[in-house]
Design a protein around this motif. Structure first.
Motif, PDB file in Angstrom:
ATOM      1  N   GLY A  36       1.009  -0.843   0.493  1.00 36.12           N
ATOM      2  CA  GLY A  36      -0.231   0.171  -0.246  1.00 36.12           C
ATOM      3  C   GLY A  36       0.751   1.463   0.206  1.00 36.12           C
ATOM      4  N   LEU A  37       0.326   2.504  -0.230  1.00 31.46           N
ATOM      5  CA  LEU A  37       1.138   3.650  -0.518  1.00 31.46           C
ATOM      6  C   LEU A  37       1.613   4.202   0.591  1.00 31.46           C
ATOM      7  N   ALA A  38       0.627   3.776   2.003  1.00 30.93           N
ATOM      8  CA  ALA A  38       1.477   4.682   3.098  1.00 30.93           C
ATOM      9  C   ALA A  38       2.815   3.907   3.534  1.00 30.93           C
ATOM     10  N   ALA A  39       2.915   3.064   3.057  1.00 31.70           N
ATOM     11  CA  ALA A  39       4.847   2.039   3.638  1.00 31.70           C
ATOM     12  C   ALA A  39       5.497   3.241   1.961  1.00 31.70           C
ATOM     13  N   MET A  40       4.947   3.998   1.629  1.00 29.18           N
ATOM     14  CA  MET A  40       6.650   4.364   1.281  1.00 29.18           C
ATOM     15  C   MET A  40       6.365   5.935   0.913  1.00 29.18           C
ATOM     16  N   ALA A  41       5.281   6.884   1.268  1.00 28.96           N
ATOM     17  CA  ALA A  41       4.629   7.958   1.544  1.00 28.96           C
ATOM     18  C   ALA A  41       5.570   8.972   2.083  1.00 28.96           C
ATOM     19  N   ASP A  42       6.410   8.279   2.671  1.00 29.30           N
ATOM     20  CA  ASP A  42       7.729   9.139   3.103  1.00 29.30           C
ATOM     21  C   ASP A  42       8.890   9.729   2.098  1.00 29.30           C
ATOM     22  N   ALA A  43       8.942   8.748   1.623  1.00 33.08           N
ATOM     23  CA  ALA A  43       9.776   8.571   0.444  1.00 33.08           C
ATOM     24  C   ALA A  43       9.179   9.529  -0.831  1.00 33.08           C
ATOM     25  N   VAL A  44       8.006   8.875  -1.013  1.00 32.27           N
ATOM     26  CA  VAL A  44       7.465  10.015  -2.439  1.00 32.27           C
ATOM     27  C   VAL A  44       7.241  11.525  -1.962  1.00 32.27           C
ATOM     28  N   LEU A  45       7.018  11.244  -0.777  1.00 28.97           N
ATOM     29  CA  LEU A  45       6.790  12.854  -0.472  1.00 28.97           C
ATOM     30  C   LEU A  45       8.446  13.922  -0.356  1.00 28.97           C
ATOM     31  N   ALA A  46       9.369  13.122   0.085  1.00 27.84           N
ATOM     32  CA  ALA A  46      10.838  13.551  -0.106  1.00 27.84           C
ATOM     33  C   ALA A  46      11.531  14.094  -1.657  1.00 27.84           C
ATOM     34  N   ARG A  47      10.695  13.777  -1.992  1.00 27.87           N
ATOM     35  CA  ARG A  47      11.348  13.637  -3.579  1.00 27.87           C
ATOM     36  C   ARG A  47      10.153  14.740  -4.526  1.00 27.87           C
ATOM     37  N   TRP A  48       8.672  15.357  -3.628  1.00 24.33           N
ATOM     38  CA  TRP A  48       7.776  16.072  -4.681  1.00 24.33           C
ATOM     39  C   TRP A  48       8.432  17.514  -4.169  1.00 24.33           C
ATOM     40  N   LEU A  49       8.809  17.710  -2.819  1.00 25.20           N
ATOM     41  CA  LEU A  49       8.791  18.803  -1.973  1.00 25.20           C
ATOM     42  C   LEU A  49      10.288  19.239  -1.126  1.00 25.20           C
ATOM     43  N   THR A  50      11.059  20.523  -1.515  1.00 24.33           N
ATOM     44  CA  THR A  50      11.915  20.969  -1.503  1.00 24.33           C
ATOM     45  C   THR A  50      11.749  20.597   0.522  1.00 24.33           C
ATOM     46  N   PRO A  51      12.258  20.737   1.484  1.00 21.99           N
ATOM     47  CA  PRO A  51      13.038  20.475   2.676  1.00 21.99           C
ATOM     48  C   PRO A  51      12.327  22.294   2.767  1.00 21.99           C
TER      49      PRO A  51
END
Length: 262
Positions: A142-157
């Motif tokens: 499911g997507l919860a397992a990969m959400a943090d990794a994906v979001l780290a590529r979507w937005l700058t810190p």
């Protein structure tokens, strides 16, 4: 909420804009998002256009049939939705996966589009080594397992720190994306190589990139623009992958300037 039966599935869409004679603008979402990703732009766009947003198959409130999907299906869904609504010609703006769909539309349906904006995308995105494990993980965990990794590529810190609500809203949408729909779209992106087709696009094109984009680096956007005769290219210095959210005001102005011909 509005739905249309297109190519044996149900697509969710929204229309904004009150001027009945205004030109159309179609907005296509990125992988793992939905129509809500365009919230920063809709009000400004609707002052000049009838704005059609839709959830790509497998996303949001649209159906998520068993995959894999193909770029032909993603393209056909847009044309089918336009036909359903009686839209003969439109402008188009797509980001990431939506931009890949835009390349296909511009190459294969030139008579249906006035101007095209291809944002944070490329004519060929990634490799099987990226997309096939991601599709498998989405289906299995499911997507919860990969959400943090994906979001780290979507937005700058910096965006994550300064806009926690935007980050939280994007994460919420991502983790509730249908796991089969997400995986099947990963497979569509994996098999889509539109580098030769991009060279055939005749419509005016604007390519947008974000300097810090790791998913579709600026070099890929520059290469895409260089392959399309007369295409314009712009890189936003303070943006990563979701540049329409990170530099919303600058993004909106840039797109409107291009679409309105100024």
């Amino acid at each position: 909420m509005a739905y249309a039966s297109i190519n044996s599935i149900k697509l969710h869409y929204r229309v904004d804009g009150v001027k009945p004679d205004a030109p159309w603008l179609v907005l296509s979402n990125s992988l793992g998002s939905d129509v809500g990703m365009w919230a920063p732009q809709v009000q400004a766009f609707a002052e000049h256009f009838r704005v059609l947003r839709y959830d790509t198959r497998g996303h949001g409130r649209s159906d998520a049939p068993q995959g894999p999907y193909t770029i032909e299906q993603l393209t056909g869904d847009v044309i089918g939705l336009m036909d359903h609504l009686g839209i003969a010609r439109a402008n188009f703006l797509g980001l990431s996966m939506g931009g890949l769909t835009g390349v296909s539309l511009g190459a294969r349906h030139a008579d249906r589009f006035e101007r095209i904006v291809l944002s944070n995308t490329a004519a060929k995105i990634g490799t099987p080594e990226i997309w096939l494990p991601r599709a498998a993980k989405a289906r299995e965990e499911g997507l919860a397992a990969m959400a943090d990794a994906v979001l780290a590529r979507w937005l700058t810190p910096q965006t994550v720190a300064n806009a926690p609500f935007a980050h939280a809203a994007l994460r919420d949408t991502l983790v509730h994306t249908d796991r089969e729909g997400y995986a099947a779209n990963c497979e569509a992106i994996n098999t889509a190589d539109l580098r030769e087709e991009a060279r055939t696009i005749k419509a005016p094109v604007l390519v947008i990139a974000g300097k810090h984009d790791m998913s579709t680096p600026p070099m890929l956007g520059a290469d895409l623009a260089a392959s399309i005769a007369g295409a314009k290219f712009i890189e936003f210095a303070d943006a990563s992958h979701l540049s329409n959210i990170e530099v919303a005001g600058q993004y909106t102005r840039t797109v409107l300037d291009f679409l309105l011909g100024s």
